[in-house]
Write a protein that holds these residues in place. Sequence first.
Motif, PDB file in Angstrom:
ATOM      1  N   UNK A  87       0.679  -1.401  -0.016  1.00  0.00           N
ATOM      2  CA  UNK A  87       0.047  -0.145  -0.049  1.00  0.00           C
ATOM      3  C   UNK A  87       0.687   1.187   0.216  1.00  0.00           C
ATOM      4  N   UNK A  88       2.306   1.085  -0.017  1.00  0.00           N
ATOM      5  CA  UNK A  88       3.078   2.231  -0.119  1.00  0.00           C
ATOM      6  C   UNK A  88       3.044   2.757  -1.849  1.00  0.00           C
ATOM      7  N   UNK A  89       2.602   1.730  -2.587  1.00  0.00           N
ATOM      8  CA  UNK A  89       2.968   2.105  -4.114  1.00  0.00           C
ATOM      9  C   UNK A  89       2.038   3.997  -3.966  1.00  0.00           C
ATOM     10  N   UNK A  90       2.256   4.899  -4.903  1.00  0.00           N
ATOM     11  CA  UNK A  90       2.413   5.927  -4.986  1.00  0.00           C
ATOM     12  C   UNK A  90       2.681   6.893  -4.216  1.00  0.00           C
ATOM     13  N   UNK A  91       3.886   6.468  -3.164  1.00  0.00           N
ATOM     14  CA  UNK A  91       3.812   7.790  -2.228  1.00  0.00           C
ATOM     15  C   UNK A  91       4.564   8.266  -2.493  1.00  0.00           C
ATOM     16  N   UNK A  92       5.068   8.306  -3.850  1.00  0.00           N
ATOM     17  CA  UNK A  92       6.228   9.310  -4.500  1.00  0.00           C
ATOM     18  C   UNK A  92       5.330   9.986  -6.064  1.00  0.00           C
TER      19      UNK A  92
END
Length: 372
Positions: free
Chosen positions: A62-67
């Motif tokens: 769920x850290x996908x999209x963090x940047x």
Amino acid sequence: MPVQNTNPNPFSVKKLGKMIRAAKKPVMVIGSQAMLPGGSLHADQVAAAMRLIKIPVFLGGMSRGLLGAYDTLFFRQARKAALKEADLIILAGAVCDFRLDYGRSLSKKAMVVMINRSDKQLSLNHGIFWKANLQLEGDVLETLGGRLATACCPDWLKHLTEREQIEETKMMSESSKELEGGINPVVLFEVLDSILTENSILIGDGGDFVGTASRILRPKKPLSWLDPGAYGTLGVGGGFALGVKAVKPNSEVWVLWGDGSCTYSLAEIEPSVRHGLPFIAIIGNDGSWGQIERDQSAMLGSDVGSMLNKNTPYHSVAEQFGAVGLSIEEGASRQDIEDTLKLAQLEHSNGRSVVVNVTLGKSKFRSGSISL
């Protein structure tokens, strides 16, 4: 219940800072736990900390999209090669389970730092295939936020960027392959990626289909990707979609279902219609439990128990629940796919739930990935 922040040992944080400044080839792997305790403000603060530290980052779960989609510090290809070349590896909310080959993916020559809220996960498989040089029990943001400004070696960033571009080109060449029996999933996800908006939230609920999606799709912002977690707990898609739509009613919610996993929560279309919580579902229909069948057939010479009926009209099932049913079938062009997905977006914007049944061809895109 509210999630409590855990403050790391300040002396260990100071030591980490020295390790980062001394490193020539640092890499950070960020896991879902880094998103705790949740909320867009927290996620934005984590992202800001990563940009301040300026270390190449691989994102998982769920850290996908963090940047965002195209940050210069964000890498998603050839992670294994980067971990073997690195001289400093920071596992921030990530753990050494099967996704990192129980620690065997890490370079034996690298300094390894583990940051985790759980003392059990800090030492998971420790001393078997990997060993930490520094363990910090605490929250990722509390550990990294605002204290460790640095600058990564330009040559290392250039090396990773050049390899990233080569691997992306190789991967996208898969979209030129015509597949027998249906649509190339790489093409499907390339088209979907091109029409996603800043308001789109992606929910993965499947095996091979979602695995392919994770290689192609680029979530636009933090907290815009949800999935079943490390152990592939299928069936979460429908419930996740309803929950997201209830909390963020203006979001454009996409569920990515395999044809096996969709049977666990396809009926959630009914409450989505009844309660006015619309979402769009894409069902990748290859007539099998594809992630299992691929290796089972190769290793055991039998597909028993892994095949499904490819002719099942999932879109018609959705229509009986009051949703809009659409299909993309063998022979559809890239433009046909785009037109259908844009129609789904239009119906969703008008308050309708939509199910798009996509007949997939037999793909070898994920051959070699973990399945059995």
